[in-house]
Design an enzyme around this catalytic site. Structure first.
Site, PDB file in Angstrom:
ATOM      1  N   SER A 138      11.019   4.129   3.937  1.00  0.00           N
ATOM      2  CA  SER A 138      10.317   4.907   4.962  1.00  0.00           C
ATOM      3  C   SER A 138      11.278   5.976   5.435  1.00  0.00           C
ATOM      4  O   SER A 138      12.502   5.849   5.245  1.00  0.00           O
ATOM      5  CB  SER A 138       9.965   3.975   6.131  1.00  0.00           C
ATOM      6  N   TYR A 151      12.351  -1.835  13.180  1.00  0.00           N
ATOM      7  CA  TYR A 151      11.778  -1.393  11.890  1.00  0.00           C
ATOM      8  C   TYR A 151      12.776  -0.489  11.171  1.00  0.00           C
ATOM      9  O   TYR A 151      12.996  -0.637   9.961  1.00  0.00           O
ATOM     10  CB  TYR A 151      10.460  -0.670  12.158  1.00  0.00           C
TER      11      TYR A 151
HETATM   12  P1  NAP Z   1      -0.303  -2.213   4.975  1.00  0.00           P
HETATM   13  O1  NAP Z   1      -1.639  -1.694   4.612  1.00  0.00           O
HETATM   14  O2  NAP Z   1      -0.145  -3.026   6.229  1.00  0.00           O
HETATM   15  O3  NAP Z   1       0.249  -3.023   3.724  1.00  0.00           O
HETATM   16  C1  NAP Z   1       1.284  -3.944   3.786  1.00  0.00           C
HETATM   17  C2  NAP Z   1       1.134  -4.853   2.583  1.00  0.00           C
HETATM   18  O4  NAP Z   1       2.240  -5.757   2.577  1.00  0.00           O
HETATM   19  C3  NAP Z   1      -0.142  -5.664   2.615  1.00  0.00           C
HETATM   20  O5  NAP Z   1      -0.740  -5.613   1.346  1.00  0.00           O
HETATM   21  C4  NAP Z   1       0.336  -7.069   2.946  1.00  0.00           C
HETATM   22  O6  NAP Z   1      -0.505  -7.993   2.269  1.00  0.00           O
HETATM   23  C5  NAP Z   1       1.715  -7.058   2.339  1.00  0.00           C
HETATM   24  N1  NAP Z   1       2.621  -8.042   2.922  1.00  0.00           N
HETATM   25  C6  NAP Z   1       3.038  -8.128   4.198  1.00  0.00           C
HETATM   26  N2  NAP Z   1       3.847  -9.191   4.347  1.00  0.00           N
HETATM   27  C7  NAP Z   1       3.930  -9.783   3.122  1.00  0.00           C
HETATM   28  C8  NAP Z   1       4.597 -10.921   2.619  1.00  0.00           C
HETATM   29  N3  NAP Z   1       5.367 -11.704   3.408  1.00  0.00           N
HETATM   30  N4  NAP Z   1       4.468 -11.224   1.307  1.00  0.00           N
HETATM   31  C9  NAP Z   1       3.705 -10.459   0.498  1.00  0.00           C
HETATM   32  N5  NAP Z   1       3.028  -9.383   0.916  1.00  0.00           N
HETATM   33  C10 NAP Z   1       3.156  -9.046   2.214  1.00  0.00           C
HETATM   34  O7  NAP Z   1       0.764  -1.018   5.118  1.00  0.00           O
HETATM   35  P2  NAP Z   1       1.017   0.305   4.262  1.00  0.00           P
HETATM   36  O8  NAP Z   1       0.888   1.441   5.208  1.00  0.00           O
HETATM   37  O9  NAP Z   1       0.237   0.288   3.009  1.00  0.00           O
HETATM   38  O10 NAP Z   1       2.581   0.118   3.966  1.00  0.00           O
HETATM   39  C11 NAP Z   1       3.082  -0.284   2.699  1.00  0.00           C
HETATM   40  C12 NAP Z   1       4.594  -0.118   2.707  1.00  0.00           C
HETATM   41  O11 NAP Z   1       4.926   1.242   3.018  1.00  0.00           O
HETATM   42  C13 NAP Z   1       5.339  -0.968   3.735  1.00  0.00           C
HETATM   43  O12 NAP Z   1       6.551  -1.390   3.202  1.00  0.00           O
HETATM   44  C14 NAP Z   1       5.559  -0.005   4.898  1.00  0.00           C
HETATM   45  O13 NAP Z   1       6.658  -0.398   5.682  1.00  0.00           O
HETATM   46  C15 NAP Z   1       5.808   1.275   4.125  1.00  0.00           C
HETATM   47  N6  NAP Z   1       5.552   2.514   4.875  1.00  0.00           N
HETATM   48  C16 NAP Z   1       4.371   2.705   5.551  1.00  0.00           C
HETATM   49  C17 NAP Z   1       4.178   3.885   6.266  1.00  0.00           C
HETATM   50  C18 NAP Z   1       2.931   4.159   7.061  1.00  0.00           C
HETATM   51  O14 NAP Z   1       2.952   5.070   7.914  1.00  0.00           O
HETATM   52  N7  NAP Z   1       1.827   3.487   6.831  1.00  0.00           N
HETATM   53  C19 NAP Z   1       5.184   4.855   6.276  1.00  0.00           C
HETATM   54  C20 NAP Z   1       6.350   4.634   5.564  1.00  0.00           C
HETATM   55  C21 NAP Z   1       6.528   3.456   4.868  1.00  0.00           C
HETATM   56  P3  NAP Z   1      -0.880  -9.456   2.783  1.00  0.00           P
HETATM   57  O15 NAP Z   1      -1.045  -9.372   4.278  1.00  0.00           O
HETATM   58  O16 NAP Z   1      -2.162  -9.752   2.052  1.00  0.00           O
HETATM   59  O17 NAP Z   1       0.248 -10.318   2.349  1.00  0.00           O
END
Ligand code: NAP
Length: 253
Positions: A138, A151
């Site tokens: 991120s 975070y």
């Molecule tokens: P999201 O929709 O909340 O997706 C997070 C995913 O991680 C879900 O599929 C969840 O699936 C899985 N997860 C969480 N804990 C887990 C565990 N213990 N074991 C296996 N799977 C797990 O969020 P997103 O926005 O797509 O983010 C994806 C990644 O990008 C993350 O690493 C986040 O930090 C990063 N990111 C996001 C943003 C943003 O603004 N959205 C910006 C920069 C970086 P389950 O709950 O089904 O396990």
């Protein structure tokens, strides 16, 4: 010979699901992992219906024995996308709950460590010589903001893991790629951060004309892993045009 295989963690929503769609369209067999089995099963069914190869697998990346069992059952892995992760809370350092910090470290850092250690032998043995580890960090892994220390600390940890791994694997046939997005509007990221409070979650994106989409990020993952194996995209930072830094966001109205 089995098909080039990409394992994606956190494929049940947001960036992970979008990445699965992109990599499937690029010809990978995609192995979709997340804790919610119903979600990865539905996505695998959708992709299979569309003529792709997709396998669902319920997996918690913080559960090392489960990760090892998963890796042992996999016949091939060419690409690992460490996407599972997220944020919990926006409390200042003075009052943040250490349990939230621990949870964020477990999923964003140790989850990447578990998956990478378990799959490195398969990645190094990639028959196409395209072994690639992608880590979704991120912009919070490269700078901080008020309320973001827990975070940001975890994502800085994931960034350091990634940089160190690239140094340690130099000379081996494995690429190490870091994708660092800024604000991405996904259905669950902010909702999870605010523990289901929809009003607080929607404020994150209030007035921002066009936050990044999950597919914008997935597109960069797909691009990075489909470069010729000699090309290592070390770090790709992407933000919406309206976000100049972690703390400077243009909001309309
Ligand atoms: P999201 O929709 O909340 O997706 C997070 C995913 O991680 C879900 O599929 C969840 O699936 C899985 N997860 C969480 N804990 C887990 C565990 N213990 N074991 C296996 N799977 C797990 O969020 P997103 O926005 O797509 O983010 C994806 C990644 O990008 C993350 O690493 C986040 O930090 C990063 N990111 C996001 C943003 C943003 O603004 N959205 C910006 C920069 C970086 P389950 O709950 O089904 O396990």
């Amino acid at each position: 010979m089995t098909t080039r295989t990409a394992v994606i963690t956190g494929a049940s929503s947001g960036i992970g699901a979008a990445t699965a769609r992109r990599l499937a369209a690029s010809g990978f067999r995609v192995v979709l992992t997340a804790r919610r089995a119903d979600r990865v099963e539905a996505l695998a069914a959708e992709l299979t219906e569309a003529g792709h190869e997709a396998v669902p697998y319920a997996l918690d990346v913080t559960d090392r024995p489960a990760v090892d069992a998963f890796a042992a059952g996999l016949d091939r892995c060419d690409v690992l996308v460490n996407n599972a992760g997220g944020a919990l809370g926006t409390d200042p350092v003075s009052s943040a709950d250490p349990a939230d910090w621990q949870r964020m470290y477990e999923v964003n850092v140790l989850g990447v460590l578990h998956m990478t250690q378990a799959l490195l032998p398969a990645l190094e043995a990639s028959p196409s010589g395209e072994g690639t580890v992608v880590v979704l960090t991120s912009t919070a892994g490269h700078g901080t903001y008020e309320g973001g220390a827990g975070y940001a600390a975890a994502k800085h940890g994931a960034h350091v893991l990634t940089e160190t791994l690239r140094l340690e694997l130099c000379g081996k046939p494995v690429r190490i790629v870091e994708i660092a997005p800024g604000m991405v509007k996904t259905d669950e990221f902010a909702l999870n951060r605010f523990r289901g409070d929809e009003a607080k979650a929607s404020k994150v994106y209030a007035g921002v004309a066009e936050p990044l989409t999950a597919d914008d990020v997935a597109d960069t993952v797909d691009w990075a892993v489909t470069r010729p194996p000699r090309v290592n995209v070390d770090l790709l930072v992407l933000r919406p045009r309206a976000q100049a830094s972690n703390t400077k966001v243009h909001r309309e109205g």
